[in-house]
Design an enzyme around this catalytic site. Structure first.
Site, short mmCIF file in Angstrom:
data_model
loop_
_atom_site.label_atom_id
_atom_site.label_comp_id
_atom_site.label_asym_id
_atom_site.label_seq_id
_atom_site.Cartn_x
_atom_site.Cartn_y
_atom_site.Cartn_z
N ARG A 204 -29.24 -5.85 -40.81
CA ARG A 204 -28.03 -5.38 -41.50
C ARG A 204 -27.21 -4.44 -40.62
O ARG A 204 -27.05 -3.26 -40.92
CB ARG A 204 -28.39 -4.72 -42.83
N ASP A 274 -24.07 -10.04 -24.94
CA ASP A 274 -24.92 -9.94 -23.75
C ASP A 274 -26.36 -10.04 -24.24
O ASP A 274 -26.91 -9.10 -24.79
CB ASP A 274 -24.68 -8.60 -23.05
N ASP A 276 -29.23 -11.16 -22.37
CA ASP A 276 -30.32 -11.40 -21.41
C ASP A 276 -31.21 -10.20 -21.12
O ASP A 276 -32.22 -10.33 -20.42
CB ASP A 276 -29.77 -11.97 -20.10
N ASP A 278 -31.18 -7.73 -19.12
CA ASP A 278 -31.51 -7.61 -17.70
C ASP A 278 -31.08 -6.28 -17.09
O ASP A 278 -31.18 -6.08 -15.87
CB ASP A 278 -30.90 -8.76 -16.90
N THR A 280 -28.10 -5.10 -16.89
CA THR A 280 -26.74 -5.18 -16.38
C THR A 280 -25.82 -5.66 -17.49
O THR A 280 -26.17 -6.59 -18.22
CB THR A 280 -26.65 -6.15 -15.19
N GLU A 285 -17.86 -14.15 -23.77
CA GLU A 285 -17.23 -14.34 -25.07
C GLU A 285 -17.92 -15.45 -25.84
O GLU A 285 -18.26 -16.50 -25.31
CB GLU A 285 -15.75 -14.68 -24.89
#
Length: 419
Positions: A204, A274, A276, A278, A280, A285
């Site tokens: 939520r 984003d 991943d 990682d 960074t 989009e």
């Protein structure tokens, strides 16, 4: 009959006039909240849980502008219930500002509330099954630069017969396990969510149903329950979702958007994800495709709801939120840790069951109580700058701007915009 974007917009804007905004920089559905402008001033002069000079006493009666002559942590045992037409100006506190710790707050029926620059941290000792902040009924409220955390049910929820509410520039964090929820935003009366940080909530972040504008928010480290959750299919929802940044954290195991359905109608634009973890920032989009938005019914025409003055790109929204969201006049240790988690970009963050994992509410510099000869809430040195009389209680008189002199002074303590 299906409600079209233009019809929804007309209905939602009937209340919205050219009236004075709550403060410079107020935006969205709740921008015209009046607060205690037509009432009296109350100076919070101690950190007690109750009694004369306490915050609880300050908000117990309608028609008050609440300012602070002391900073620090206010520890409470029972929930605080806020009356109608109350303005709380946390930026007036000296030192490191105000944290309220130990239980939650109810803003149900607190019509025309204005709340700025305060930290509300519930914690595991708070009332079982209750939110850190909750609104069950009411209208015309705005919450700006509020840091709210550690709810035992939801962290900040809006349900029921509620209309014209804005939450902007705020942090909604770390609903406590096992529930760990950011909050429900479920009303047909209009809720604006602008430039907020949702972080370390299992689910939520938020869950939305009804009429909602969700712009330039950052959502970090949601858990398996979900990030932005579309509400149930038993009623129509009509929302804008624009310029937000979703960033997976250590606990994230599901996609950014879930539980869409044919009755959840959304205009979406330039939202980044984003995924991943990682370390960074390298999100991209989300394409305008229902599969990227949990099966929502995507519409091509934006709902003409009260919007932000300037829509930021997702990257700029992230920069803004990490710099300025929450009670950021002075960031406390909790918010500092939360922002550091975001800036790890997937390498840090945690769902917690005990606020001790964050060091608790922490310590705050109480600052020095300023001299206020007439006791009207404006320090003597500020009265000299305003041109008011430090020997006459005139802070609730109106300036030519339409704000009280008390509001003019309080507004001068913080930027109206961080652009």
């Amino acid at each position: 009959m299906r409600l079209t974007p233009s019809l929804i917009s007309c209905l939602s804007l009937l209340h919205f006039t050219s009236a004075l905004v709550a403060f410079p920089g107020a935006e969205g559905f709740g921008a015209n909240a009046v607060g205690g402008r037509q009432g009296v001033v109350y100076v919070v002069s101690n950190l007690n849980d109750s009694g004369e000079g306490s915050l609880r006493d300050a908000v117990s009666q309608p028609g008050r502008i609440v300012v602070f002559s002391v900073g620090g942590v206010i520890e409470i045992t029972d929930r605080i219930v806020v009356s109608k037409q109350v303005t709380i100006l946390g930026q007036t506190a000296p030192g490191d500002g105000i944290t309220v710790y130990g239980n939650g707050w109810s803003f149900s029926n607190a019509d025309d509330a204005i709340v700025r620059y305060i930290r509300i941290r519930m914690g595991k000792g708070g009332s079982s099954g209750k939110d850190a902040m909750g609104i069950a009924d009411g209208k015309n409220m705005i919450f700006d630069h509020v840091s709210v955390s550690w709810g035992r049910d939801e962290t900040f929820s809006i349900n029921g017969d509620v209309s014209n509410v804005t939450i902007q520039n705020s942090i909604i964090a770390q609903g406590l396990e096992t529930h760990s929820c950011g909050g429900l935003m479920q009303t047909d009366g209009g809720v604006s969510l602008f430039r907020n940080l949702y972080i370390d909530n299992k689910t939520r972040n938020p869950k939305v149903k009804g009429v909602n504008e969700f712009t330039n928010n950052v959502i970090y480290n949601w858990g398996g329950g979900g990030g932005y959750i579309a509400g149930g299919s038993d009623g129509e929802s009509n929302v804008n979702v624009i310029g937000n940044y979703f960033i997976s954290g250590l606990d994230t195991s599901v996609t950014a958007f879930t539980r869409g359905n044919e009755n959840f109608h959304a205009y979406v634009e330039t939202n980044y994800y984003d995924s991943d973890k990682d370390g960074t920032l390298n999100g991209s989009e989300l394409g305008v495709d229902s599969t990227n938005y949990g099966g929502m019914d995507l519409v091509t025409e934006k709902y003409d709801y009260p919007a932000v003055a300037s829509v930021l790109s997702p990257d700029d929204a992230l920069t803004y939120v990490t710099k300025y969201a929450g009670a950021s006049k002075v960031r406390d240790s909790v918010d500092t840790q939360l922002v550091a988690q975001v800036e790890s970009y997937g390498k840090d963050g945690a769902l917690i069951s005990d606020e001790a994992d964050m060091g608790g509410a922490g310590d705050l510099d109480q600052g020095t109580t300023p001299t206020d000869t007439d006791g009207d809430g404006i320090p003597d040195d500020a009265e000299a700058e305003l041109g008011t009389d430090p020997n006459t209680a005139d802070s609730m008189d109106l300036d030519t701007s339409g704000y009280t002199f008390l509001e003019v002074w309080a507004n001068s303590l913080v930027p109206s915009s961080y652009a």
